[in-house]
Design a protein around this motif. Sequence first.
Motif, PDB file in Angstrom:
ATOM      1  N   GLY A 100      10.224   2.971 -11.202  1.00 16.50           N
ATOM      2  CA  GLY A 100       9.184   1.949 -11.296  1.00 16.50           C
ATOM      3  C   GLY A 100       8.331   2.020 -10.047  1.00 16.50           C
ATOM      4  N   LEU A 101       7.028   1.900 -10.176  1.00 16.24           N
ATOM      5  CA  LEU A 101       6.123   2.143  -9.049  1.00 16.24           C
ATOM      6  C   LEU A 101       5.213   0.966  -8.733  1.00 16.24           C
ATOM      7  CD1 LEU A 101       5.209   5.836  -9.932  1.00 16.24           C
ATOM      8  CD2 LEU A 101       6.711   5.073  -8.089  1.00 16.24           C
ATOM      9  N   GLY A 102       5.490  -0.214  -9.308  1.00 15.96           N
ATOM     10  CA  GLY A 102       4.640  -1.365  -9.024  1.00 15.96           C
ATOM     11  C   GLY A 102       4.725  -1.826  -7.582  1.00 15.96           C
ATOM     12  N   ASN A 103       5.794  -1.459  -6.896  1.00 19.65           N
ATOM     13  CA  ASN A 103       6.023  -1.834  -5.501  1.00 19.65           C
ATOM     14  C   ASN A 103       5.679  -0.669  -4.573  1.00 19.65           C
ATOM     15  OD1 ASN A 103       6.950  -3.515  -3.427  1.00 19.65           O
ATOM     16  ND2 ASN A 103       9.055  -2.812  -3.625  1.00 19.65           N
ATOM     17  N   ALA A 104       4.748   0.172  -4.999  1.00 20.97           N
ATOM     18  CA  ALA A 104       4.460   1.415  -4.275  1.00 20.97           C
ATOM     19  C   ALA A 104       3.892   1.156  -2.889  1.00 20.97           C
ATOM     20  CB  ALA A 104       3.491   2.279  -5.080  1.00 20.97           C
ATOM     21  N   GLU A 105       4.231   2.066  -1.985  1.00 24.10           N
ATOM     22  CA  GLU A 105       3.738   2.035  -0.611  1.00 24.10           C
ATOM     23  C   GLU A 105       3.416   3.463  -0.172  1.00 24.10           C
ATOM     24  OE1 GLU A 105       3.030  -0.398   1.317  1.00 24.10           O
ATOM     25  OE2 GLU A 105       4.380  -2.102   1.006  1.00 24.10           O
ATOM     26  N   THR A 106       2.686   3.571   0.933  1.00 27.10           N
ATOM     27  CA  THR A 106       2.513   4.829   1.643  1.00 27.10           C
ATOM     28  C   THR A 106       3.306   4.739   2.935  1.00 27.10           C
ATOM     29  OG1 THR A 106       0.340   5.307   0.720  1.00 27.10           O
ATOM     30  CG2 THR A 106       0.873   6.342   2.812  1.00 27.10           C
ATOM     31  N   VAL A 107       4.116   5.726   3.229  1.00 27.56           N
ATOM     32  CA  VAL A 107       4.991   5.660   4.396  1.00 27.56           C
ATOM     33  C   VAL A 107       4.170   5.455   5.669  1.00 27.56           C
ATOM     34  CG1 VAL A 107       5.055   8.178   4.797  1.00 27.56           C
ATOM     35  CG2 VAL A 107       7.003   6.738   5.480  1.00 27.56           C
ATOM     36  N   GLY A 108       4.663   4.596   6.543  1.00 34.06           N
ATOM     37  CA  GLY A 108       3.977   4.301   7.789  1.00 34.06           C
ATOM     38  C   GLY A 108       3.040   3.125   7.711  1.00 34.06           C
ATOM     39  N   SER A 109       3.033   2.423   6.570  1.00 32.03           N
ATOM     40  CA  SER A 109       2.166   1.261   6.422  1.00 32.03           C
ATOM     41  C   SER A 109       2.820   0.265   5.482  1.00 32.03           C
ATOM     42  CB  SER A 109       0.793   1.670   5.876  1.00 32.03           C
ATOM     43  OG  SER A 109       0.914   2.144   4.552  1.00 32.03           O
ATOM     44  N   ARG A 110       2.269  -0.951   5.440  1.00 33.11           N
ATOM     45  CA  ARG A 110       2.712  -1.967   4.497  1.00 33.11           C
ATOM     46  C   ARG A 110       1.484  -2.599   3.874  1.00 33.11           C
ATOM     47  NH1 ARG A 110       5.885  -6.202   7.759  1.00 33.11           N
ATOM     48  NH2 ARG A 110       4.383  -5.583   9.355  1.00 33.11           N
ATOM     49  N   ARG A 111       1.516  -2.767   2.581  1.00 33.85           N
ATOM     50  CA  ARG A 111       0.410  -3.444   1.920  1.00 33.85           C
ATOM     51  C   ARG A 111       0.531  -4.949   2.147  1.00 33.85           C
ATOM     52  NH1 ARG A 111      -0.291  -2.609  -4.033  1.00 33.85           N
ATOM     53  NH2 ARG A 111       1.925  -2.142  -4.217  1.00 33.85           N
ATOM     54  N   ALA A 112      -0.500  -5.580   2.679  1.00 30.14           N
ATOM     55  CA  ALA A 112      -0.513  -7.028   2.856  1.00 30.14           C
ATOM     56  C   ALA A 112      -1.071  -7.674   1.592  1.00 30.14           C
ATOM     57  CB  ALA A 112      -1.366  -7.408   4.058  1.00 30.14           C
ATOM     58  N   VAL A 113      -0.284  -8.533   0.985  1.00 32.81           N
ATOM     59  CA  VAL A 113      -0.684  -9.203  -0.250  1.00 32.81           C
ATOM     60  C   VAL A 113      -0.510 -10.707  -0.056  1.00 32.81           C
ATOM     61  CG1 VAL A 113      -0.226  -9.461  -2.726  1.00 32.81           C
ATOM     62  CG2 VAL A 113       0.012  -7.225  -1.633  1.00 32.81           C
ATOM     63  N   ASN A 114      -1.534 -11.476  -0.399  1.00 33.13           N
ATOM     64  CA  ASN A 114      -1.475 -12.938  -0.286  1.00 33.13           C
ATOM     65  C   ASN A 114      -1.112 -13.391   1.127  1.00 33.13           C
ATOM     66  OD1 ASN A 114      -2.055 -13.155  -3.007  1.00 33.13           O
ATOM     67  ND2 ASN A 114       0.089 -13.139  -3.601  1.00 33.13           N
ATOM     68  N   GLY A 115      -1.638 -12.663   2.132  1.00 38.86           N
ATOM     69  CA  GLY A 115      -1.460 -13.072   3.509  1.00 38.86           C
ATOM     70  C   GLY A 115      -0.130 -12.712   4.123  1.00 38.86           C
TER      71      GLY A 115
END
Length: 225
Positions: A100-115
């Motif tokens: 499942g890939l809905g929680n996908a990321e790129t290594v070395g970063s974090r996606r900021a969602v809703n603050g």
Amino acid sequence: MIAVTLDRPWLLADLGAPRRVLSFAPHRPGFVTARHVVWREVRNADLTPDLDAADWFARTLAQRGHAEAVGLLTSRDIRQHVLAAAKADGERATCLATVGLGNAETVGSRRAVNGIGWSTSYGTINLLVLIDAGLTEAAQIEAMTIAAQARTAAVMDCGLHLPDGRRATGTGTDCIAIAADPGPIAFAGLHTALGEAIGRAVYSAVAKGAAAWVQENGGTAQGYP
């Protein structure tokens, strides 16, 4: 081989005998002895913010008679599991994966969602790799790095992008379990036949699972479960 039993929301992998399993699974992580690795499919309603998920999962597994199993959690439809095997110069590895890939990321970063500093989407890649050969603990750790590398390569090749255009390399909640008997093989890197078998089995399973997810949900991670 891995014998697979699907009884949704459960997916049971039978290793054929008690094996030494190395993982960072939610239930029984680290080096443990187990014959079974169990997936539990969950939804948002199952894991509320006030729930002690580790305690809940342990109790749920015990009620199923699998307190001694290694336990994995996923929001992916477990009917979409993929089983792949590969051989190289007589060395064999088998991989069971849910992707499942809905929680996908790129290594070395974090996606900021809703603050906040991480994605609130759900979806994970869970891998079980069964190795026929007997390994030292160090080789089993090295085998995990090969599985991780193959998973990442397959995700990068599937064409999934984050909203900012970067390619996904995995998800924020991926988990890997490596099962093998204790034995004399001391190396499992890319230059070994065993490393080749592990890499091909994992890449094949994750590539197939990722392609199915992208076909269902599209090529951008944002907004998908």
